[in-house]
Write an enzyme that holds these catalytic residues in place. Structure first.
Site, short mmCIF file in Angstrom:
data_model
loop_
_atom_site.label_atom_id
_atom_site.label_comp_id
_atom_site.label_asym_id
_atom_site.label_seq_id
_atom_site.Cartn_x
_atom_site.Cartn_y
_atom_site.Cartn_z
N LYS A 17 86.94 13.67 39.66
CA LYS A 17 88.21 13.54 40.61
C LYS A 17 87.84 12.13 41.45
O LYS A 17 88.89 11.46 41.59
CB LYS A 17 88.50 14.81 41.39
CG LYS A 17 89.65 14.67 42.35
CD LYS A 17 89.70 16.20 43.00
CE LYS A 17 89.75 17.16 42.28
NZ LYS A 17 91.17 18.05 42.45
N GLY A 44 89.58 25.04 38.20
CA GLY A 44 89.68 26.30 39.35
C GLY A 44 88.28 26.99 39.52
O GLY A 44 88.07 28.08 40.29
N ARG A 99 88.20 19.16 48.58
CA ARG A 99 88.25 19.63 47.15
C ARG A 99 86.80 19.35 46.73
O ARG A 99 86.28 18.19 46.71
CB ARG A 99 89.27 18.95 46.47
CG ARG A 99 90.55 19.21 46.76
CD ARG A 99 91.66 18.41 46.04
NE ARG A 99 92.79 18.02 46.64
CZ ARG A 99 93.92 18.72 46.41
NH1 ARG A 99 93.94 19.80 45.51
NH2 ARG A 99 95.17 18.56 46.94
N MET A 159 85.47 26.16 41.32
CA MET A 159 84.90 25.80 42.74
C MET A 159 85.95 25.80 43.60
O MET A 159 87.07 26.07 43.23
CB MET A 159 84.30 24.47 42.52
CG MET A 159 82.91 24.56 41.84
SD MET A 159 82.09 23.21 41.98
CE MET A 159 83.09 21.98 40.85
N GLY A 207 64.57 28.33 8.57
CA GLY A 207 65.23 29.47 9.01
C GLY A 207 65.06 29.63 10.38
O GLY A 207 64.18 30.24 10.94
N SER A 260 63.39 24.66 3.97
CA SER A 260 64.53 25.05 4.80
C SER A 260 64.07 25.79 5.97
O SER A 260 63.57 26.71 5.71
CB SER A 260 65.56 25.92 3.80
OG SER A 260 66.79 26.20 4.52
N ARG A 309 92.87 12.25 35.04
CA ARG A 309 91.53 12.55 34.35
C ARG A 309 91.75 12.64 32.73
O ARG A 309 93.23 12.76 32.36
CB ARG A 309 90.95 13.57 34.79
CG ARG A 309 91.61 15.04 34.50
CD ARG A 309 90.67 16.42 35.15
NE ARG A 309 91.58 17.48 35.12
CZ ARG A 309 91.43 18.54 35.85
NH1 ARG A 309 90.45 18.54 36.61
NH2 ARG A 309 92.09 19.55 35.63
N CYS A 334 68.92 26.20 7.54
CA CYS A 334 69.74 27.22 7.15
C CYS A 334 70.15 28.18 7.94
O CYS A 334 70.74 29.20 7.87
CB CYS A 334 69.64 27.64 5.73
SG CYS A 334 68.04 28.68 5.39
N TYR A 345 69.59 17.87 4.92
CA TYR A 345 70.75 18.72 4.98
C TYR A 345 70.71 19.71 6.04
O TYR A 345 69.77 20.02 6.49
CB TYR A 345 71.43 19.08 3.60
CG TYR A 345 70.16 20.16 3.23
CD1 TYR A 345 70.51 21.63 3.42
CD2 TYR A 345 69.14 20.01 2.29
CE1 TYR A 345 69.70 22.67 3.21
CE2 TYR A 345 68.24 21.03 1.95
CZ TYR A 345 68.72 22.20 2.41
OH TYR A 345 68.05 23.61 1.97
N HIS A 394 95.99 28.40 34.68
CA HIS A 394 94.72 28.59 34.51
C HIS A 394 94.48 29.20 32.97
O HIS A 394 93.53 28.71 32.25
CB HIS A 394 94.06 29.55 35.54
CG HIS A 394 92.73 30.01 35.40
ND1 HIS A 394 92.48 31.21 34.47
CD2 HIS A 394 91.54 29.26 35.70
CE1 HIS A 394 90.96 31.08 34.57
NE2 HIS A 394 90.53 30.19 35.43
#
Ligand code: PEP
Ligand code: MG
Length: 913
Positions: free
Chosen positions: A44, A122, A113, A124, A796, A794, A357, A861, A881, A477
């Site tokens: 802001k 909203g 503010r 704070m 886990g 892989s 913003r 994975c 991957y 909101h």
């Protein structure tokens, strides 16, 4: 030459640095800060500075930067220097405005503010009309020639200040106000006249005195210091902490405080206030979008207390103001090169900009706006790929309601605030939502129905599948927060009456209670009676494809899917999966036709019996593999050998005991009793105190080698069969939960032997690999050894996180909420990869594994494979991957592309947060 003195200029720089600039002024066409200073000034404050510098009509003021907030958090107070700089800035503001704070005939009033780096709508606190006291309220009454307005502003200040700064519960003020309305027979707040409001003020002051034992502070400077500190404190309130956690915002940032000259939107019918977007935040369509209210103060619009009017109406009421607003917001959008979300106030026909913003938007809107902006020449294609958060792609996958199956009774139509469909049972409070939604296997879909939501509802909104409000607009909101969450929301359904006291929803003469089913269509805004089913979405949207086609060339990581059955594999390919990274074969055994054979296999007391049962399972499992291989024609398929503890396939011990007890009491001669007792005995034998660390993973295949043997046979027979049909198959057999080279060697030997047998029998060969999952810290430590046998790794990470932290995957929720609330953990490590610990193991194991086998293929994975920040980490470590559930494939593809693109373009993802 070494020198002990610094050159003059260096000294100057050092001194300047040590005197921190805490307060940044803006006003009179000039600002100390600028739009890039979000770290210091918050979103802001940076926006106000930037707009001031651009010559826009912004009420002047100053921003106290986030450093002061961090100081406040450390010491519970700010340094004298902050106070000094604030007083200096206030004096400057008074000079610019030719007014004195809360003094004289024309008193200066300010708003105070919050404003953090990332918008936290909203969450704070804010205080308006600061500077009013018993004296200045009279001046304001005279000056405005509107005593009602003046007293209303004063009573609002006492209420807000009382609640936020003095921590007096809001209902204590509401009680006074409602009683006064009743006494004066006033229907609306605005029906109370000046005299009545004066009485309210007197009563409010009593409330303050009762709670604090002190009078409401009359000194405007004291008010300002107290308000500033309260806003700093609000950074640490529960809802702000909660919001940061779910939005992955660091607790350490702190908020800035903006003190700004008040402008009044509630001075009468030539005043007003509103909020808007330069494009539609729900759909992305390029249209001027927003809402306003005449004769209202800012909070009235965003809180959803009154349902506002569409911004296009402003053109009819105040055409000049409307045109000016359009011109300014168009300029702002061009300047920021992104869709803007702005707030404005009109005071006596004069327009003021209060905020701008980058606007929050749905995934659908993010994609559309990014493409439009490339076409308009505002941004490049490379920038466009960062304008979509990978998680937002869920929006393209959100379900729709299936309206063919049942009669659809539309109860009301509200605003399509956040797209998708939600089907659930009504709850009326956030706490009730949490209680009824349950967790784990006992999850119930609930829809939170409220007149309007407030930031206090955030925990309920998080667990609900959808939100319905009867009041409030597209920027209320409920709308803003749900869009951020990617959750279905219908807002402002005015035909619905929500009676919180009796916990009822009334609409069309019908009464709905908690627990009743409704269905929401967040894309059209319809509220439908009853429990509709939902349809899967389509992921072949042309605009989505376009953005992906810009992003994908950057991507280095391959993206596979975790899928166990042919249907999921087909779905995964439609989302762009390039193979299967995890096929959990135990899921195949859960099928109705397979479970009895599986049970027989487990109950067998000899190898012979076990082999007989396995023989029955073989063709069933082979059939599933054939389907998966066909779906993944041309891509690798990683199949994991049996992993979970065996007792998971058997009935629960407690259930068996009950069944036996009942039979013993009712039919003691029933032949079934004998079988049940045998079953119970076996269940008890298999019972483990800690099954997740017990007889599972490769330990099963080692103790019962015939299981691995059968599974390998099913895999290779299926592979050979489809390969003969011309399908390109690349099976990768994966051994779970290994910790030692010998475990790996043991299982690899079985797989390789069976492969050779099948190839010989069928006179046909296919290429394949045998590798392992890295799920235990020991495996990561000895990865170089294990790689002697394993042809791929892989990670886990579900188990690796469990075993690294020593947290039980299934029980962690007893600890986690406290850990998150206390900031001991920033995020749930089972959702977002813990780079510091688990990540270190991943990095190390990859390096060690590749030392032994330079071309070792490495993937992940665990659940983290579809989470954007974890995907980014996998890219950085150089994995080959990631593999994730089919519905996260799109997200993972974009996250992987963004990670690679930011490497290449050396940009920090310009994402909107
Ligand atoms: C893992 O542990 O990360 C994994 C993918 O295996 P599972 O969740 O089946 O234990
Ligand atoms: Mg595992």
């Amino acid at each position: 030459m070494a020198t002990s003195t610094l050159p003059e200029t260096e000294i100057e720089k050092t001194e300047q640095k040590s005197a921190t600039k805490y307060v940044y002024f803006f006003g009179g066409g000039k600002a100390d800060g600028n739009g890039k200073m979000k770290d210091e000034l918050g979103g802001k404050g940076a926006g106000l500075a930037e707009m001031t510098n651009a010559g826009l009509p912004v009420p002047p003021g100053f921003t106290i930067q986030t450093d002061a907030c961090r100081e406040y958090m450390r010491h519970n107070s700010v340094s004298k220097e902050v106070d000094r700089q604030m007083e200096e800035a206030l004096a400057h503001l008074e000079k610019v405005q030719a007014q004195k704070l809360g003094k004289g005939e024309n008193p200066l009033l300010v708003s105070v503010r919050s404003g953090a780096k990332f918008s936290m709508p909203g969450m704070m606190d804010t205080i308006l009309n600061l500077g009013l006291n018993d004296e200045s309220v009279e001046s304001l009454a005279k000056l405005s020639n509107n005593p009602r307005f003046a007293y209303d502003s004063y009573r609002r200040l006492i209420q807000m200040f009382g609640n936020v700064v003095l921590e007096i519960p809001k209902p204590d003020f509401d009680e006074v106000f409602d009683a006064k309305k009743k006494q004066k027979k006033a229907k609306l707040d605005t029906d109370l006249n000046a005299a009545a409001l004066k009485e309210v003020i007197a009563e409010y002051k009593k409330v303050v005195k009762k709670h604090t034992k002190k009078d409401f502070p009359q000194d405007p400077h004291e008010q300002l210091v107290m308000a500033r500190d309260a806003v700093f404190r609000s950074w640490q309130n529960d809802r702000a902490k909660h919001y940061r956690r779910i939005n992955n915002i660091s607790d350490d940032l702190g908020t800035a405080v903006n003190v700004q000259a008040m402008v009044f939107g509630n001075l009468g019918e030539t005043s007003g206030t509103g909020v808007g977007f330069t494009r539609n935040p729900a759909t992305g369509v390029k249209e001027f979008y927003g809402e306003f209210l005449l004769n209202a103060q800012g909070e009235d619009v965003v809180s959803g207390v009154r349902t506002p009017v569409h911004i296009l109406e402003l053109e009819k009421i105040m055409p000049e103001v409307y045109n000016q607003l359009r011109e300014i917001t168009t300029r702002l959008e061009k300047h920021y090169r992104d869709m803007q979300d702005f707030e404005f106030t009109i005071q006596d026909g004069r327009l003021y900009m209060l905020q701008t913003r980058n606007g929050k938007r749905t995934g659908l809107a993010a994609v559309k706006v990014a493409i439009q902006m490339v076409e308009e020449g505002l941004i490049t294609k490379e920038e466009a790929i960062f304008r979509v958060e990978p998680n937002q792609l869920y929006d393209f996958l959100v379900p729709r309601l299936d309206e063919k199956s049942v009669k659809v009774e539309v109860l009301a139509t509200g605003l399509p605030a956040s797209p998708g469909a939600a089907v659930g049972q009504i709850v009326f409070t956030a706490d009730e939502a949490v209680e009824k939604a349950g967790h784990g296997a006992k999850k119930n879909p609930v829809i939170l129905v409220r007149a309007e939501t407030t930031p206090e509802d955030i925990h309920g909104m998080e667990v609900a599948v959808g939100i319905l409000t009867s009041r409030g607009g597209m920027t209320s909101h409920a709308a803003v927060v749900t869009r951020g969450m990617g959750k279905c929301c219908v807002a402002g359904a005015g035909d619905i009456e929500v009676i919180e006291k009796t916990r009822e929803m009334r609409v069309k003469g019908q009464v709905f209670k908690a627990g009743d089913w409704i269905s929401l269509d967040g894309t059209t805004g319809r509220v439908i009676k009853g429990k509709l089913s939902s349809l899967p979405p389509k992921a072949d949207d042309p605009e989505l494809n376009k953005i992906m086609s810009w992003a994908e060339p950057f991507r280095k990581l391959r993206v596979r899917a975790n899928a166990d059955i042919p249907r999921d594999a087909i779905q995964a390919r439609a989302f762009g999966a390039e193979g299967i990274g995890l096929c959990r074969t135990e899921h195949m055994f859960f099928g109705e036709e397979k479970l009895p054979h599986m049970r027989a296999m487990i109950l067998a007391s000899t190898e012979k019996e076990r082999r007989a049962a396995l023989k029955k399972l073989l063709p069933l499992q082979r059939k599933d593999f054939v389907g998966v291989f066909r779906a993944m024609d041309g891509f690798p398929v990683t199949i994991r050998t049996l992993d979970p503890p065996l007792h998971e396939f058997l009935p629960r011990r407690e259930d068996l005991m009950v069944e036996i007890a009942v039979l013993e009491a009712t039919k003691p001669k029933a032949p079934k009793l004998k079988d049940l007792r045998t079953l119970l005995r076996r269940v008890e034998e298999l019972h483990e105190f800690n099954p997740m660390l017990g007889h599972r993973g490769c330990r099963l295949g080692i103790t019962y080698p015939e299981i691995t043997e059968m599974q390998a046979r099913a895999i290779f027979e299926a592979a050979v069969a489809v390969s003969k049909e011309g399908v390109k198959v690349f099976p990768e057999v994966m051994i779970p939960l290994t910790a030692t080279l010998k475990e790996m060697a043991n299982q690899a030997a079985i797989v390789n032997r069976v492969a050779e047998e099948v190839f010989k029998e069928k006179e046909h060969k296919v290429e394949y690999l045998v590798g392992t999952m890295i799920e235990l810290p020991r495996a990561a430590l000895v990865a170089d050894e294990i790689a002697k046998e394993a042809q791929f790794f892989s990670f886990g990470t579900n188990d690796l996180t469990q075993t690294t932290f020593g947290f039980s995957r299934d029980d962690v929720n007893k600890v986690l909420p406290t850990y998150l609330a206390e900031g001991i953990l920033k995020q749930d490590p089972f959702a977002v990869l813990d780079r510091e610990g688990v990540g270190q193991l991943i990095r190390m194991a990859t390096e060690r594994g590749r030392k032994t086998r330079p071309n070792l293929k490495v993937g992940i994975c665990g659940e983290h494979g579809g989470e954007p920040s974890s995907v980014e980490f996998c890219h950085q470590v150089g994995l080959n991957y990631v593999s994730c559930s089919p519905f996260r494939v799109l997200t993972a593809r974009l996250a992987a592309a963004q990670a690679a693109a930011s490497d290449k373009l050396k940009v920090e993802g310009g994402r909107t947060k």
